[in-house]
Design an enzyme around this catalytic site. Structure first.
Site, PDB file in Angstrom:
ATOM      1  CD1 TRP A   1      -2.234  -1.969   0.503  1.00 26.73           C
ATOM      2  CD2 TRP A   1      -3.339  -0.395   1.851  1.00 26.73           C
ATOM      3  NE1 TRP A   1      -3.617  -2.435   0.681  1.00 26.73           N
ATOM      4  CE2 TRP A   1      -4.308  -1.726   1.352  1.00 26.73           C
ATOM      5  CE3 TRP A   1      -3.882   0.604   2.628  1.00 26.73           C
ATOM      6  CZ2 TRP A   1      -5.594  -1.841   1.817  1.00 26.73           C
ATOM      7  CZ3 TRP A   1      -5.247   0.514   2.919  1.00 26.73           C
ATOM      8  CH2 TRP A   1      -6.243  -0.697   2.632  1.00 26.73           C
TER       9      TRP A   1
ATOM     10  CE  LYS B   1      -7.152  -6.156   6.819  1.00 24.61           C
ATOM     11  NZ  LYS B   1      -6.855  -6.824   5.569  1.00 24.61           N
TER      12      LYS B   1
HETATM   13  C1  LIG Z   1      -2.791  -7.387   5.888  1.00 23.72           C
HETATM   14  S1  LIG Z   1      -1.123  -6.728   6.608  1.00 23.72           S
HETATM   15  C2  LIG Z   1      -1.055  -5.129   5.769  1.00 23.72           C
HETATM   16  C3  LIG Z   1      -0.431  -5.298   4.239  1.00 23.72           C
HETATM   17  C4  LIG Z   1      -0.051  -3.936   3.736  1.00 23.72           C
HETATM   18  N1  LIG Z   1      -1.410  -2.979   3.635  1.00 23.72           N
HETATM   19  C5  LIG Z   1       0.643  -4.123   2.475  1.00 23.72           C
HETATM   20  O1  LIG Z   1      -0.202  -3.822   1.288  1.00 23.72           O
HETATM   21  O2  LIG Z   1       1.435  -4.592   2.135  1.00 23.72           O
HETATM   22  C6  LIG Z   1      -1.638  -5.951   8.083  1.00 23.72           C
HETATM   23  C7  LIG Z   1      -0.500  -5.718   9.136  1.00 23.72           C
HETATM   24  O3  LIG Z   1      -1.193  -5.015  10.207  1.00 23.72           O
HETATM   25  C8  LIG Z   1       0.064  -5.181  10.996  1.00 23.72           C
HETATM   26  N2  LIG Z   1      -0.589  -4.810  12.535  1.00 23.72           N
HETATM   27  C9  LIG Z   1      -1.114  -5.541  13.084  1.00 23.72           C
HETATM   28  N3  LIG Z   1      -1.522  -5.198  14.410  1.00 23.72           N
HETATM   29  C10 LIG Z   1      -0.541  -3.937  14.658  1.00 23.72           C
HETATM   30  C11 LIG Z   1      -0.367  -2.938  15.643  1.00 23.72           C
HETATM   31  N4  LIG Z   1      -0.836  -3.036  16.857  1.00 23.72           N
HETATM   32  N5  LIG Z   1       0.563  -2.164  15.295  1.00 23.72           N
HETATM   33  C12 LIG Z   1       1.412  -2.053  14.336  1.00 23.72           C
HETATM   34  N6  LIG Z   1       1.045  -2.799  13.189  1.00 23.72           N
HETATM   35  C13 LIG Z   1      -0.078  -3.762  13.294  1.00 23.72           C
HETATM   36  C14 LIG Z   1       0.534  -6.554  10.875  1.00 23.72           C
HETATM   37  O4  LIG Z   1       1.820  -6.763  11.550  1.00 23.72           O
HETATM   38  C15 LIG Z   1       0.509  -6.574   9.384  1.00 23.72           C
HETATM   39  O5  LIG Z   1       1.861  -6.474   8.744  1.00 23.72           O
END
Ligand SMILES: C[S@@+](CC[C@H](N)C(=O)[O-])C[C@H]1O[C@@H](n2cnc3c(N)ncnc32)[C@H](O)[C@@H]1O
Length: 221
Positions: free
Chosen positions: A80, A176
């Site tokens: 993204w 999301k």
């Molecule tokens: C679906 S992935 C994102 C993909 C990204 N949009 C891409 O296109 O590459 C969701 C991300 O949310 C992050 N995440 C979840 N909880 C989090 C938190 N409390 N703080 C920071 N990042 C978090 C995860 O580590 C993961 O990398």
């Protein structure tokens, strides 16, 4: 139950879960192989197939304008962020709890967004407020529907708090959320703070996945 019976039962349980694990990883592998967006991402050098979700959201709702600054929450592995840089290209800050490979022209912050100190870290790294706050944050799924729902909802609510803190007037928030869209307090807060709110599940979001996206435009300070 005798000791022997106990051991036998435990072994059977371990084998059963291993079997379940195996079939779920086989299913994952099959899905990856048959997924046109995985193939497209590989062919086009994207970090992940998630790139097409934000591309499709942008094609439908025009969220990026040239020069926009972007705060990308839950950004790893960074597809993204790369799309944001291609389509907007202003100051871009990508935050994730995980390590992320560097991206040319993006500032990367490794931080847990659930920790309050992350707010201060973001403030220190940003020059100004942002035109766009994105959140693709996702908790690792447990397979237990209501637990996954609550955790995804909590991350969407957290992202909305960051949006309120960090958006410029007129800014856009895209996050999301769980299928069924935003509801309850989150929807009320968004309605209070933004002019328009839409929900959209891009084609690149897997049909079986409970995720969808909220696109809130026209932030009112
Ligand atoms: C679906 S992935 C994102 C993909 C990204 N949009 C891409 O296109 O590459 C969701 C991300 O949310 C992050 N995440 C979840 N909880 C989090 C938190 N409390 N703080 C920071 N990042 C978090 C995860 O580590 C993961 O990398």
């Amino acid at each position: 139950m005798s000791k022997k019976e106990k051991i036998f039962r435990t072994t059977k349980e371990v084998l059963k879960t291993a079997k379940r694990r195996k079939s779920s990883s086989t299913r994952w592998l099959q899905r990856q192989i048959n997924d046109p967006y995985v193939r497209q991402a590989q062919a086009e050098g994207k970090r992940s197939r998630a790139a097409y979700k934000i591309i499709q959201i942008d094609e439908r709702y025009k969220i990026f304008n040239l020069g926009d600054s972007v705060l990308d929450l839950g950004a790893a592995p960074g597809s993204w962020t790369e799309v944001a840089l291609e389509r907007a290209g202003g100051f871009t800050l990508a935050v994730d709890i995980l390590d992320m490979d560097s991206i040319k022209k993006a500032v990367i912050l490794k931080a847990d967004l659930q920790e309050e100190e992350s707010v201060e870290l973001i403030k220190k790294l940003s020059v100004d407020k942002f035109d766009i706050v994105l959140s693709d944050m996702a908790a690792s799924t447990t397979g237990h529907k209501s637990t996954d729902h609550i955790r995804t909802q909590a991350l969407a609510e957290l992202a909305a708090l960051y949006a309120v803190d960090f958006l410029k007037k007129g800014g856009t928030f895209c996050a999301k959320v769980f299928q069924g869209g935003t509801h309850g307090d989150l929807l009320l807060d968004l309605k209070k703070n933004f002019k328009t709110i839409k929900h959209y599940k891009p084609d690149a979001s897997r049909k079986g996945s409970p995720e969808t996206y909220v696109i809130a435009k026209g932030f009112q300070e």
